[in-house]
Design a protein around this motif. Structure first.
Motif, short mmCIF file in Angstrom:
data_model
loop_
_atom_site.label_atom_id
_atom_site.label_comp_id
_atom_site.label_asym_id
_atom_site.label_seq_id
_atom_site.Cartn_x
_atom_site.Cartn_y
_atom_site.Cartn_z
N PHE A 25 -15.88 29.31 -38.67
CA PHE A 25 -15.47 30.70 -38.53
C PHE A 25 -15.01 31.18 -39.90
CE2 PHE A 25 -14.24 28.76 -34.33
CZ PHE A 25 -15.31 29.27 -33.63
N ALA A 27 -13.38 34.35 -42.46
CA ALA A 27 -12.58 35.57 -42.57
C ALA A 27 -13.21 36.41 -43.69
CB ALA A 27 -11.14 35.24 -42.91
N PHE A 36 -12.12 30.31 -44.44
CA PHE A 36 -12.94 29.74 -43.37
C PHE A 36 -12.22 28.57 -42.73
CE2 PHE A 36 -13.93 26.90 -46.83
CZ PHE A 36 -14.16 25.67 -46.24
N VAL A 37 -12.62 28.26 -41.51
CA VAL A 37 -12.18 27.06 -40.81
C VAL A 37 -13.42 26.42 -40.20
CG1 VAL A 37 -11.59 28.29 -38.67
CG2 VAL A 37 -10.56 26.07 -39.13
N LEU A 57 -9.87 23.91 -43.56
CA LEU A 57 -9.36 25.26 -43.49
C LEU A 57 -8.98 25.64 -44.91
CD1 LEU A 57 -7.14 26.97 -40.92
CD2 LEU A 57 -6.58 27.21 -43.32
N LEU A 72 -7.28 32.60 -38.68
CA LEU A 72 -8.31 31.59 -38.47
C LEU A 72 -7.85 30.54 -37.46
CD1 LEU A 72 -9.51 31.22 -42.16
CD2 LEU A 72 -10.91 32.01 -40.25
N HIS A 75 -7.97 32.14 -33.98
CA HIS A 75 -9.35 32.22 -33.50
C HIS A 75 -9.81 30.85 -32.99
CE1 HIS A 75 -13.24 34.15 -33.10
NE2 HIS A 75 -13.77 33.04 -33.56
N THR A 76 -9.46 29.80 -33.72
CA THR A 76 -9.79 28.43 -33.30
C THR A 76 -9.13 28.10 -31.97
OG1 THR A 76 -10.05 27.74 -35.60
CG2 THR A 76 -9.64 26.00 -33.98
#
Length: 122
Positions: A25, A27, A36-37, A57, A72, A75-76
């Motif tokens: 995912f 950002a 990102f993650v 991450l 992030l 969202h996870t």
């Protein structure tokens, strides 16, 4: 020690995409990736559905302390809920105390050690 560069990052993310168990995912800020993650759903003996493991991450330095990393993580966590997964784990190096404070601030407990060993392939 891991050496991440553009070339091996691209190769690895392509392999992760082919595998299908990994998700990344990102950002965005003004169409630029600022964080990102990357996660993988892993199986675990005794836990039929497994858990999510945060593989990486990262947030660009100039965007740190602006809520990007927290978004992030959230969202996870929402993704885990959609899958019916109640456990997320991650590893962080001993010296990354700022990262530890960030994770703890976001409700993650420091409850175990991660061990690794580099195997000489010669």
């Amino acid at each position: 020690m891991r050496n991440v560069n553009d070339g091996n990052f691209r190769v690895t993310t392509e392999k992760m995409n082919e595998d299908g168990n990994y998700k990344t995912f990102v950002a965005l800020f003004e169409n630029d990736v600022v964080g990102f993650v990357t996660i993988v759903q892993a199986l675990s003996v005794g836990v039929a559905i497994g858990y999510l493991h945060i593989q990486a991450l990262a947030v660009k330095k100039e965007f740190q302390h602006h809520g990007v990393g927290t978004k992030l993580l959230r969202h996870t966590e929402n993704y885990a809920k959609e899958l019916g997964i109640s456990s997320i784990i991650l590893c962080s190096g001993f010296k990354r105390t700022d990262a530890h404070a960030f994770y703890e601030h976001n409700g993650y407990d420091k409850d175990s050690y991660c061990f690794d060993k580099i195997i000489n392939l010669d």
